[in-house]
Design a protein around this motif. Structure first.
Motif, mmCIF file in Angstrom:
data_model
loop_
_atom_site.group_PDB
_atom_site.id
_atom_site.type_symbol
_atom_site.label_atom_id
_atom_site.label_comp_id
_atom_site.label_asym_id
_atom_site.label_seq_id
_atom_site.Cartn_x
_atom_site.Cartn_y
_atom_site.Cartn_z
ATOM 1 N N ASP A 58 0.820 -1.218 0.000
ATOM 2 C CA ASP A 58 0.000 0.000 0.000
ATOM 3 C C ASP A 58 0.851 1.265 0.000
ATOM 4 O OD1 ASP A 58 -2.333 -1.484 -0.080
ATOM 5 O OD2 ASP A 58 -2.680 -1.370 2.086
ATOM 6 N N TYR A 59 1.916 1.317 0.824
ATOM 7 C CA TYR A 59 2.704 2.548 0.846
ATOM 8 C C TYR A 59 3.561 2.696 -0.406
ATOM 9 C CZ TYR A 59 6.923 0.305 3.059
ATOM 10 O OH TYR A 59 8.017 -0.454 3.378
ATOM 11 N N LEU A 60 3.969 1.592 -1.014
ATOM 12 C CA LEU A 60 4.720 1.702 -2.267
ATOM 13 C C LEU A 60 3.825 2.285 -3.362
ATOM 14 C CD1 LEU A 60 6.752 -1.618 -2.116
ATOM 15 C CD2 LEU A 60 7.654 0.713 -1.916
ATOM 16 N N GLU A 61 2.581 1.855 -3.374
ATOM 17 C CA GLU A 61 1.621 2.403 -4.335
ATOM 18 C C GLU A 61 1.356 3.877 -4.049
ATOM 19 O OE1 GLU A 61 -3.037 1.749 -5.504
ATOM 20 O OE2 GLU A 61 -1.857 -0.046 -5.024
ATOM 21 N N LEU A 62 1.168 4.237 -2.789
ATOM 22 C CA LEU A 62 0.937 5.617 -2.384
ATOM 23 C C LEU A 62 2.095 6.525 -2.819
ATOM 24 C CD1 LEU A 62 -0.669 7.732 -0.559
ATOM 25 C CD2 LEU A 62 0.945 7.063 1.215
ATOM 26 N N LEU A 63 3.320 6.030 -2.692
ATOM 27 C CA LEU A 63 4.505 6.805 -3.058
ATOM 28 C C LEU A 63 4.844 6.702 -4.544
ATOM 29 C CD1 LEU A 63 6.743 5.862 0.000
ATOM 30 C CD2 LEU A 63 5.637 8.076 -0.423
ATOM 31 N N SER A 64 3.990 6.010 -5.296
ATOM 32 C CA SER A 64 4.194 5.805 -6.744
ATOM 33 C C SER A 64 5.535 5.140 -7.043
ATOM 34 C CB SER A 64 4.078 7.124 -7.504
ATOM 35 O OG SER A 64 2.810 7.697 -7.317
ATOM 36 N N ILE A 65 5.888 4.165 -6.222
ATOM 37 C CA ILE A 65 7.097 3.380 -6.435
ATOM 38 C C ILE A 65 6.680 2.151 -7.231
ATOM 39 C CG2 ILE A 65 9.004 2.158 -5.335
ATOM 40 C CD1 ILE A 65 8.983 5.145 -4.666
ATOM 41 N N SER A 66 7.318 1.971 -8.380
ATOM 42 C CA SER A 66 6.907 0.913 -9.291
ATOM 43 C C SER A 66 8.038 -0.074 -9.534
ATOM 44 C CB SER A 66 6.493 1.543 -10.630
ATOM 45 O OG SER A 66 6.395 0.570 -11.631
ATOM 46 N N LYS A 67 7.683 -1.353 -9.668
ATOM 47 C CA LYS A 67 8.707 -2.351 -9.968
ATOM 48 C C LYS A 67 9.142 -2.298 -11.422
ATOM 49 C CE LYS A 67 5.229 -5.959 -9.733
ATOM 50 N NZ LYS A 67 4.891 -7.204 -9.083
ATOM 51 N N GLU A 68 8.496 -1.464 -12.212
ATOM 52 C CA GLU A 68 8.925 -1.269 -13.601
ATOM 53 C C GLU A 68 9.938 -0.127 -13.723
ATOM 54 O OE1 GLU A 68 5.374 -1.794 -13.114
ATOM 55 O OE2 GLU A 68 5.857 -3.876 -13.588
ATOM 56 N N ASP A 69 10.110 0.628 -12.667
ATOM 57 C CA ASP A 69 11.009 1.783 -12.672
ATOM 58 C C ASP A 69 12.427 1.347 -12.297
ATOM 59 O OD1 ASP A 69 11.822 4.548 -12.656
ATOM 60 O OD2 ASP A 69 11.669 4.474 -10.466
ATOM 61 N N GLU A 70 13.387 1.589 -13.192
ATOM 62 C CA GLU A 70 14.780 1.187 -12.975
ATOM 63 C C GLU A 70 15.366 1.811 -11.706
ATOM 64 O OE1 GLU A 70 17.160 -0.369 -15.323
ATOM 65 O OE2 GLU A 70 15.600 -1.005 -16.719
ATOM 66 N N GLN A 71 15.047 3.071 -11.464
ATOM 67 C CA GLN A 71 15.581 3.767 -10.291
ATOM 68 C C GLN A 71 15.065 3.125 -8.996
ATOM 69 O OE1 GLN A 71 14.976 7.985 -10.412
ATOM 70 N NE2 GLN A 71 16.215 8.358 -8.608
ATOM 71 N N SER A 72 13.800 2.759 -8.983
ATOM 72 C CA SER A 72 13.223 2.088 -7.804
ATOM 73 C C SER A 72 13.880 0.730 -7.588
ATOM 74 C CB SER A 72 11.723 1.898 -7.972
ATOM 75 O OG SER A 72 11.073 3.135 -8.025
ATOM 76 N N LEU A 73 14.083 -0.007 -8.664
ATOM 77 C CA LEU A 73 14.722 -1.320 -8.544
ATOM 78 C C LEU A 73 16.161 -1.188 -8.038
ATOM 79 C CD1 LEU A 73 13.363 -3.111 -11.737
ATOM 80 C CD2 LEU A 73 12.602 -3.381 -9.366
ATOM 81 N N GLN A 74 16.867 -0.152 -8.495
ATOM 82 C CA GLN A 74 18.221 0.084 -8.007
ATOM 83 C C GLN A 74 18.197 0.430 -6.518
ATOM 84 O OE1 GLN A 74 21.231 -0.392 -9.678
ATOM 85 N NE2 GLN A 74 21.986 -0.195 -7.582
ATOM 86 N N ASN A 75 17.214 1.199 -6.110
ATOM 87 C CA ASN A 75 17.086 1.560 -4.700
ATOM 88 C C ASN A 75 16.827 0.318 -3.846
ATOM 89 O OD1 ASN A 75 15.081 2.555 -2.324
ATOM 90 N ND2 ASN A 75 16.705 4.048 -2.732
ATOM 91 N N PHE A 76 15.993 -0.583 -4.328
ATOM 92 C CA PHE A 76 15.751 -1.833 -3.604
ATOM 93 C C PHE A 76 17.056 -2.623 -3.491
ATOM 94 C CE2 PHE A 76 11.141 -3.113 -3.083
ATOM 95 C CZ PHE A 76 10.658 -1.824 -3.127
ATOM 96 N N LYS A 77 17.818 -2.679 -4.588
ATOM 97 C CA LYS A 77 19.098 -3.398 -4.577
ATOM 98 C C LYS A 77 20.069 -2.748 -3.594
ATOM 99 C CE LYS A 77 22.813 -5.009 -7.541
ATOM 100 N NZ LYS A 77 23.426 -4.955 -8.858
#
Length: 147
Positions: free
Chosen positions: A90-109
């Motif tokens: 829910d909070y990832l959706e609220l913050l518009s964090i997407s698993k299709e976004d390269e920057q978000s995936l790098q942040n997770f890594k």
């Protein structure tokens, strides 16, 4: 290594993990462009990836369970406030964090956060801890071999 991450005690293993993030110049969880080092210097927030209040509302009331090191990440105060006590998905959706976004995936890594978090809720907490411990242990091992 993974076994040593099965704790709620902030101590040497947690600090080694933070040193790893500092060496790698990692950004805080969901906190681009602020680095972990900057957050530590400015007293950034230690965020529960599965928020403590969310876990407590859903029956995880033992401090040893919700304060697991694998549930901690450095995050900017403003983001921590927005996250509040929502489930990760829910909070990832609220913050518009997407698993299709390269920057978000790098942040997770950078933060050793499994991408499965995008779909996780209360029922997945133990699996999340297991996956995150594995990623954290790998990150620490890579840091050690880089010395």
């Amino acid at each position: 290594m993974i076994r040593r991450l099965e704790t709620n005690q902030i101590g040497p293993i947690h600090y080694i993990y933070l040193f790893t993030q500092i060496k790698n110049q990692d950004k805080g969880f969901l906190s681009d462009p602020t680095s972990v080092q900057s957050m530590l210097e400015m007293h950034g927030d230690i965020h529960h990836i599965f928020p403590k209040n969310y876990l407590q509302k859903n029956g995880v009331t033992d401090k040893k369970d919700y304060n697991q090191i694998a549930n901690y990440a450095m995050v900017q105060k403003e983001i921590n406030i927005k996250i509040s006590d929502k489930s990760p998905k829910d909070y990832l959706e609220l913050l518009s964090i997407s698993k299709e976004d390269e920057q978000s995936l790098q942040n997770f890594k950078d933060n050793a956060v499994p991408t499965e978090l995008f779909d996780m809720d209360m029922n997945d907490y133990q699996e999340f801890l297991k996956l995150r411990r594995q990623l954290m242990a790998t990150k620490i091992k890579d840091y050690y071999y880089s010395l």
